[in-house]
Design an enzyme around this catalytic site. Structure first.
Site, PDB file in Angstrom:
ATOM      1  N   SER A 144       0.938  -1.271  -0.117  1.00 38.60           N
ATOM      2  CA  SER A 144       0.021   0.114  -0.093  1.00 38.60           C
ATOM      3  C   SER A 144       1.053   1.085   0.064  1.00 38.60           C
ATOM      4  O   SER A 144       1.972   1.240   0.604  1.00 38.60           O
ATOM      5  CB  SER A 144      -0.996  -0.012   1.258  1.00 38.60           C
ATOM      6  N   TYR A 157      -1.658  -0.977  10.836  1.00 40.36           N
ATOM      7  CA  TYR A 157      -1.764  -1.534   9.436  1.00 40.36           C
ATOM      8  C   TYR A 157      -0.337  -1.007   8.803  1.00 40.36           C
ATOM      9  O   TYR A 157       0.135  -1.996   8.030  1.00 40.36           O
ATOM     10  CB  TYR A 157      -2.954  -0.647   8.824  1.00 40.36           C
TER      11      TYR A 157
HETATM   12  N1  LIG Z   1      -8.498  -0.305  -1.032  1.00 42.31           N
HETATM   13  C1  LIG Z   1      -7.643   0.493  -0.832  1.00 42.31           C
HETATM   14  O1  LIG Z   1      -7.874   1.912  -0.856  1.00 42.31           O
HETATM   15  C2  LIG Z   1      -6.647  -0.034  -0.816  1.00 42.31           C
HETATM   16  C3  LIG Z   1      -5.205   0.618  -0.817  1.00 42.31           C
HETATM   17  C4  LIG Z   1      -4.055   0.200  -0.747  1.00 42.31           C
HETATM   18  C5  LIG Z   1      -3.854  -1.304  -0.540  1.00 42.31           C
HETATM   19  N2  LIG Z   1      -4.821  -1.853  -0.414  1.00 42.31           N
HETATM   20  C6  LIG Z   1      -4.685  -3.303  -0.025  1.00 42.31           C
HETATM   21  O2  LIG Z   1      -5.208  -3.893  -1.407  1.00 42.31           O
HETATM   22  C7  LIG Z   1      -5.586  -5.343  -0.646  1.00 42.31           C
HETATM   23  C8  LIG Z   1      -7.123  -5.762  -1.294  1.00 42.31           C
HETATM   24  O3  LIG Z   1      -7.824  -4.827  -0.420  1.00 42.31           O
HETATM   25  P1  LIG Z   1      -9.376  -4.143  -1.197  1.00 42.31           P
HETATM   26  O4  LIG Z   1      -9.353  -2.656  -1.251  1.00 42.31           O
HETATM   27  O5  LIG Z   1      -9.518  -5.203  -2.301  1.00 42.31           O
HETATM   28  O6  LIG Z   1     -10.160  -4.868   0.183  1.00 42.31           O
HETATM   29  P2  LIG Z   1     -11.492  -5.307   0.418  1.00 42.31           P
HETATM   30  O7  LIG Z   1     -12.391  -5.121  -0.627  1.00 42.31           O
HETATM   31  O8  LIG Z   1     -12.085  -5.128   2.061  1.00 42.31           O
HETATM   32  O9  LIG Z   1     -11.145  -6.977   0.110  1.00 42.31           O
HETATM   33  C9  LIG Z   1     -10.304  -7.450   1.136  1.00 42.31           C
HETATM   34  C10 LIG Z   1     -10.095  -9.051   0.779  1.00 42.31           C
HETATM   35  O10 LIG Z   1      -9.297  -9.587   1.919  1.00 42.31           O
HETATM   36  C11 LIG Z   1     -10.158 -10.841   2.602  1.00 42.31           C
HETATM   37  N3  LIG Z   1      -9.732 -10.894   4.077  1.00 42.31           N
HETATM   38  C12 LIG Z   1      -9.822  -9.745   4.788  1.00 42.31           C
HETATM   39  N4  LIG Z   1      -9.425 -10.085   6.086  1.00 42.31           N
HETATM   40  C13 LIG Z   1      -9.468 -11.569   5.927  1.00 42.31           C
HETATM   41  C14 LIG Z   1      -9.225 -12.793   6.916  1.00 42.31           C
HETATM   42  N5  LIG Z   1      -9.092 -12.648   8.077  1.00 42.31           N
HETATM   43  N6  LIG Z   1      -9.348 -14.044   6.344  1.00 42.31           N
HETATM   44  C15 LIG Z   1      -9.192 -14.131   5.069  1.00 42.31           C
HETATM   45  N7  LIG Z   1      -9.478 -13.381   4.033  1.00 42.31           N
HETATM   46  C16 LIG Z   1      -9.640 -11.946   4.599  1.00 42.31           C
HETATM   47  C17 LIG Z   1     -11.632 -10.568   2.421  1.00 42.31           C
HETATM   48  O11 LIG Z   1     -12.323 -11.708   2.468  1.00 42.31           O
HETATM   49  P3  LIG Z   1     -13.472 -11.783   3.430  1.00 42.31           P
HETATM   50  O12 LIG Z   1     -14.217 -10.640   3.430  1.00 42.31           O
HETATM   51  O13 LIG Z   1     -14.319 -12.970   2.484  1.00 42.31           O
HETATM   52  O14 LIG Z   1     -12.936 -12.303   4.428  1.00 42.31           O
HETATM   53  C18 LIG Z   1     -11.595  -9.881   0.877  1.00 42.31           C
HETATM   54  O15 LIG Z   1     -11.715 -10.640  -0.003  1.00 42.31           O
HETATM   55  C19 LIG Z   1      -5.366  -5.274   0.766  1.00 42.31           C
HETATM   56  O16 LIG Z   1      -4.121  -5.973   0.901  1.00 42.31           O
HETATM   57  C20 LIG Z   1      -5.491  -3.953   1.162  1.00 42.31           C
HETATM   58  O17 LIG Z   1      -4.446  -3.705   1.999  1.00 42.31           O
HETATM   59  C21 LIG Z   1      -6.026  -1.507  -0.459  1.00 42.31           C
END
Ligand SMILES: NC(=O)c1ccc[n+]([C@@H]2O[C@H](COP(=O)([O-])OP(=O)(O)OC[C@H]3O[C@@H](n4cnc5c(N)ncnc54)[C@H](OP(=O)(O)O)[C@@H]3O)[C@@H](O)[C@H]2O)c1
Length: 237
Positions: A144, A157
């Site tokens: 990130s 985080y």
């Molecule tokens: N969105 C942003 O602004 C952003 C920015 C920078 C980096 N990121 C990174 O990008 C990645 C994807 O994020 P996203 O934005 O797509 O978030 P999201 O929509 O909340 O999706 C997160 C995914 O991770 C899974 N997950 C979370 N906790 C878990 C657990 N305890 N066990 C198993 N699976 C788990 C969730 O599955 P379930 O809900 O089915 O458990 C979901 O599939 C993450 O690493 C995040 O840190 C996001």
């Protein structure tokens, strides 16, 4: 024909957001997929959609990434069902709330480190059992832009992601002699369920999926060490 056709790609956090968008994009490339998250219903419908788009084999498993034994069994079953990973995308991550470090509970701190740092270490170690003897593979670690800053209220985080960044950099060096590529990607704000409120000014998950895919289709003599990409709305440096 897609350069990814026939490859086997494993993606964590595929039930929603960036992971889901990436799974659907790669399905159109004809890759086999091993996908996980906690939401079995979301994973099952994703599996049908991915097959419909062209993925020849899809394996899904719902479990909590804080569960070490479940990670090992996902790796064993994924290997047995769709085959060893050619590509591992360590994508799953979460940040339960924005709060000063003084207010973070020990339970929250441990949970954040378990999913954002410990789980990718464990799963990477599992896929290396196949990648090292095969002398091939690509590991993409979703970090990130928090790694570039010290954002107040995101302490645990940020610590987890910076720890993961350190691990990713060391892996890049350790695995190069084995012919395995390691890439770190640093997305900025993306409009997913990662945060409670919608952010239409942030990147779409489908756009982030395209950026991630671009890392996978580089020529063989190009290794992406780190790729940062952000929405126009983010201007801080
Ligand atoms: N969105 C942003 O602004 C952003 C920015 C920078 C980096 N990121 C990174 O990008 C990645 C994807 O994020 P996203 O934005 O797509 O978030 P999201 O929509 O909340 O999706 C997160 C995914 O991770 C899974 N997950 C979370 N906790 C878990 C657990 N305890 N066990 C198993 N699976 C788990 C969730 O599955 P379930 O809900 O089915 O458990 C979901 O599939 C993450 O690493 C995040 O840190 C996001």
């Amino acid at each position: 024909m897609s350069p990814l056709q026939g490859k086997c790609v494993w993606i964590t956090g595929a039930s929603k957001g960036i992971g889901r968008a990436l799974a659907l994009r790669l399905a159109r490339d004809g890759v086999g997929l091993a996908l996980c998250g906690r939401d079995l219903q979301a994973l099952s419908s994703l599996s049908s959609e991915a097959r419909g788009l062209g993925s020849p084999r899809v394996f899904v498993k719902a479990f909590d990434l804080a569960d070490d034994a479940a990670i090992v069994s996902f790796a064993r079953d994924g290997r047995g069902t769709v085959g060893p990973a050619d590509v591992l995308i360590n994508n799953a991550g979460f940040n339960p709330r924005k709060v000063p470090l003084a207010e973070v509970t020990l339970e929250e701190f441990d949970a954040i480190l378990a999913v954002n740092l410990r789980a990718p270490f464990l799963l990477t170690r599992e896929v290396l059992r196949d990648m090292i003897p095969r002398k091939a593979g690509h590991i993409v670690n979703v970090l990130s832009t928090v790694c570039h800053f010290a954002n107040e209220t995101m302490g645990a985080y940020t610590a987890a992601k910076k720890g993961f960044e350190g691990l990713s950099g060391v892996l890049l060096k350790e695995l190069r002699p084995h012919g395995i590529r390691v890439s770190a990607v640093y997305p900025g704000g993306t409009d997913t369920t990662f945060r409670a409120n919608q952010r239409p000014d942030y990147m779409k998950p489908e756009s982030v999926a395209e950026a991630l895919r671009s890392v996978l289709v580089m020529p063989d003599d190009v290794i992406v060490h780190g790729l940062t990409f952000r929405p126009a709305a983010e201007t801080n440096f």
